[in-house]
Write an enzyme that holds these catalytic residues in place. Structure first.
Site, PDB file in Angstrom:
ATOM      1  N   ASP A 491      78.854 -10.462  27.579  1.00 17.76           N
ATOM      2  CA  ASP A 491      78.221 -11.492  28.395  1.00 17.76           C
ATOM      3  C   ASP A 491      78.805 -11.497  29.816  1.00 17.76           C
ATOM      4  O   ASP A 491      79.439 -10.530  30.248  1.00 17.76           O
ATOM      5  CB  ASP A 491      78.449 -12.839  27.685  1.00 17.76           C
ATOM      6  CG  ASP A 491      77.258 -13.749  27.800  1.00 17.76           C
ATOM      7  OD1 ASP A 491      76.718 -13.846  28.908  1.00 17.76           O
ATOM      8  OD2 ASP A 491      76.886 -14.372  26.800  1.00 17.76           O
ATOM      9  N   ASP A 555      68.276 -17.234  28.627  1.00 19.79           N
ATOM     10  CA  ASP A 555      68.071 -17.348  27.174  1.00 19.79           C
ATOM     11  C   ASP A 555      66.635 -17.722  26.814  1.00 19.79           C
ATOM     12  O   ASP A 555      66.031 -18.588  27.438  1.00 19.79           O
ATOM     13  CB  ASP A 555      69.007 -18.403  26.597  1.00 19.79           C
ATOM     14  CG  ASP A 555      70.451 -17.940  26.605  1.00 19.79           C
ATOM     15  OD1 ASP A 555      70.750 -16.938  27.275  1.00 19.79           O
ATOM     16  OD2 ASP A 555      71.270 -18.589  25.939  1.00 19.79           O
TER      17      ASP A 555
END
Ligand code: GAL
Length: 739
Positions: A491, A555
């Site tokens: 990430d 997301d």
């Protein structure tokens, strides 16, 4: 001082929009990054704070790449007339759109609610819609006076802030406490019948009496197929259950609506859903070998490949032409070992059972490149969020082995939430109490022929507030290697704190170069999945930093808005997909999702789910299932086990589809395939049925004679004329054209 007060009132007057029973609070907010306990206070002077639009994330409003704390303040008059006009006068409701990720809400200096934060730690990931209810007699509410609403937000990474389209102050409604729970699975019976049991539930103290209207409508013509009204009464702990069964449905989705109308107030609440329909044919008892035609592995590293095959058990596997160093287990179909010599090895795989034998050509490429086709697997995040644990992962692995690996699904990836709070005294990362034996878990997964993935972040912390790999990259890669990890999702979260304020392209690339370097020192093939939301147009350089895939967006959510916005916007990215390097428009939102312990059915309609899987396959996206694998219903299984659909995603040419046509009502996406054919997605993006025509001499069909309906796996007779297809709202027709 006076001047400031006047300005404040002016702002209130300008920005306050009052409807009959609600106060809109979507305008007039002021914002500051940083954190101070004084910012909750009524007397704090926020006039120098910048105005902010609460319909959009803060990154696009002058705070690029900002992670961390930010405060929003609003001066608002809460009119008692909303209370007078309401039916239940007991509580006030404040809707704050979406918070990304955690928040604390203060009204006139008093904390009235907070959300998120693992173990009370605000620095964890819990983004989502927020609605707070407080008693109407709470002294923090200053009725008919100016109130200060202050929202302290902590963003762990990626998109941040308070945004969305619902910012409102209202009185809680009698129906706010009612829920129509439709999460039970449908049952499938004879005569194309469908049944289900739904529940009316309440948590409040009110006893509900009224009627439940059930209606089944054909969305193609609006005809009501079946309708029934029942008395319904329920209270907390005493739900009302309604069971229905409808027969003789065609292969399409019908609309069901459930409306409960409460007798005394006359208020009602409605929930709708689409009926599922399964297009994927039931697999034949004859053997069939699925999966990609090519597979890459590095020389000298452990090799693991499960030959994906369907057919009546037992299946017996064999292979001709395996390179030296590899063996195939005839009973499990697992190829293992290690190959030292680089090269392309053409192999013929054979699977045999009591009703037949099937062969397939398969090329093993031993070289530098892995992940030649997009990863097929499961990731814990959309299902379990930070509540993932060893048992949930094992259950998912078992379900994958029993139900999905025969179609090529292989990866079991643990997302955030596995890391211990502290590194060991020598600096090693260790799992927390939810993962007592990481090596044991990996062994379990490998023994099923599956592969194991893990998650980390280049910053000091992950998006969920756990330990990241910052300055421990070599050590972490080694630990992953010792555990037997095959896939790393990496990430960005909190890396913003340790890099330049406005990172250059080199700054954006750096942490991925570093971790790729560390992974390369490990004697394992570890897929590298970048997750920095598409920043710096990562598709231009994801391959350069060694990424096998890179997220192109923030997301995903299980809504049409989110899925279609992401999926239909993968245009600039497309040409950058290539063997070993793919765009990742985020994980799948089909099945039961929840980002935590509470699972619910995906809010995508059945047609939207067909669109999701078809589009992601056309986009050559990694397909990472994000649902509770222990509860794969028949519809979801049908979505995930269509070998011809998966073959489009896994096509060895590794090209991504391009948007051929886009208008207000529909879009056509085309993907070139290895065999010279093309996969074509015809997507109805409108709310109504559409008949869409592909011209016989148009770019889509010219030169191709055969059209195959991929979901139903049958050829379509188009008789040399134009191809007209009726497509459901938000649905798709996925075809493959052949010469
Ligand atoms: C986000 C990421 C999600 C999930 C989460 C974990 O940044 O986009 O997919 O990995 O972090 O905290």
């Amino acid at each position: 001082m006076k001047k400031i007060l006047m300005l404040t009132s002016l702002a209130v007057a300008l920005f306050l929009r009052v409807a009959a029973q609600e106060i809109s609070i979507d305008k007039g907010w002021r914002f500051s990054t940083g954190d101070s306990s004084q910012w909750a206070s009524t007397s704090y002077n926020d006039q120098n704070w910048k105005p902010i639009d609460v319909t959009r994330i803060w990154e696009v409003q002058g705070y690029p790449n900002y992670d961390g704390f930010g405060w929003y303040r609003l001066h608002v008059i809460i009119l008692s007339s909303i209370k007078e006009k309401s039916y239940l006068k007991d509580s006030l409701k404040i809707d704050l759109g979406i918070i990304d990720d955690n928040d604390e809400v203060y009204l006139n200096g008093k904390l009235i609610g907070k959300y998120g934060g693992k173990g009370g730690n605000i620095k964890s990931s819990n983004y989502g819609p927020r609605s707070y209810t407080i008693a109407a007699n709470n002294p923090s509410i200053l009725w008919d006076k100016e109130n200060v609403l202050a929202v302290r937000v902590f963003d762990t990474g990626g998109d941040g802030g308070m945004y969305g389209d619902k910012h409102l102050i209202t009185m809680a409604d009698v129906m706010d406490h009612v829920r129509i729970n439709t999460d039970a699975d449908f049952s499938y019976g004879d005569n194309n019948s469908l049944g289900k049991s739904i529940k009316l539930l309440t948590t409040g103290g009110y006893i509900y009496k009224g009627k439940l209207d059930f209606a089944l409508t054909d969305p193609e013509n609006g005809n009501i197929i079946y309708q029934k009204t029942n008395d319904a009464d329920f209270a907390a702990g005493r739900p009302f259950t309604y069971i229905f069964n409808v027969a003789r449905l065609d292969k399409k989705s019908y609309k069901i609506s459930y409306t409960f109308t409460e007798e005394k107030s006359g208020k009602s609440i409605t929930k709708t859903e689409g009926t599922p329909y399964v297009l994927t044919p039931y697999p034949s008892s004859k053997p069939k070998i699925n999966g990609p035609d090519v597979y890459g592995a590095r020389p000298g590293n452990p090799f693991l490949y499960l030959v994906p095959a369907t057919g009546r058990k037992p299946l017996i596997y064999s292979a001709a032409g395996l390179p030296d160093g590899l063996t195939l287990n005839a009973n499990t179909g697992i190829i293992s070992g290690s190959v030292t010599v680089k090269g392309d090895y053409p192999v013929v795989l054979t699977v045999h059972n009591s009703v037949g034998t099937k062969t397939k050509k398969f090329t093993i490429k031993i070289g530098d490149l892995i992940g030649l086709t997009p990863a097929l697997g499961w990731n814990s995040w959309n299902a379990w969020g930070l509540t993932v644990n060893d048992q949930k992962v094992r259950t998912s692995a078992k379900a994958m082995a029993v139900k999905l690996s025969a179609y090529g699904w292989i990866y079991i990836n643990i997302d955030d939430g596995w890391e211990a709070a502290q590194r060991s005294s020598t600096g090693e990362i260790t799992p927390n109490e939810k993962f007592p034996d990481m090596k044991g878990l990996t062994d379990y997964i490998h023994n099923l022929g599956l592969k194991m993935g893990i998650y980390s972040s280049p910053g000091p912390r992950t998006c969920g507030g756990y330990l990241g790999s910052w300055q421990h990259e070599d050590q972490d890669a080694k630990t992953y290697g010792d555990w037997g990890i095959d896939y790393l999702k990496y990430d960005w979260c909190s890396y913003s704190e340790v890099t330049a304020k406005n990172p250059s392209l080199d700054d954006l690339k750096k942490p991925y170069f570093v971790m790729r370097g560390s992974l390369n020192k490990i004697n394992r093939d570890i897929m590298f999945s970048l997750c920095q939301y598409g920043w710096g147009d990562v598709w231009n350089w994801g391959a350069e930093v060694g990424g096998n895939s890179w997220r192109t967006t923030g997301d995903i959510e299980d809504t049409w808005k989110s899925m279609s916005r992401i999926g239909f916007n993968q245009v600039a990215e497309g040409p950058h997909a290539q063997s070993g390097h793919f765009n990742d428009p985020d994980m799948l939102v089909v099945g039961k999702v929840g980002w935590g312990d509470n699972q619910r059915n995906s809010r995508l309609t059945p047609d939207e789910q067909y669109t999701h899987i078809s589009l992601w396959s056309l986009l050559s996206a990694p397909l990472l299932i994000g649902c509770d694998m222990a509860h794969l219903d028949r519809f979801t299984l049908g979505l995930l086990t269509n070998d011809e659909v998966l073959a489009i995603d896994q096509d060895a040419l590794a090209k991504e589809a391009h948007q051929q046509l886009k208008n207000e009502d529909y879009q056509v996406w085309i993907k070139d395939l290895e065999d010279g054919g093309k996969a074509i997605g015809i997507f109805n993006t409108s709310d109504k049925y559409q008949t869409i025509t592909l011209k016989r001499n148009g770019d889509e069909l010219k030169g191709y004679n055969k059209i195959r309906d991929v979901w139903q796996q049958k050829y379509i007779i188009a008789n040399g004329s134009d191809y007209n297809v009726k497509v459901a709202p938000h649905g798709v027709m996925l075809v493959r054209v052949e010469k």
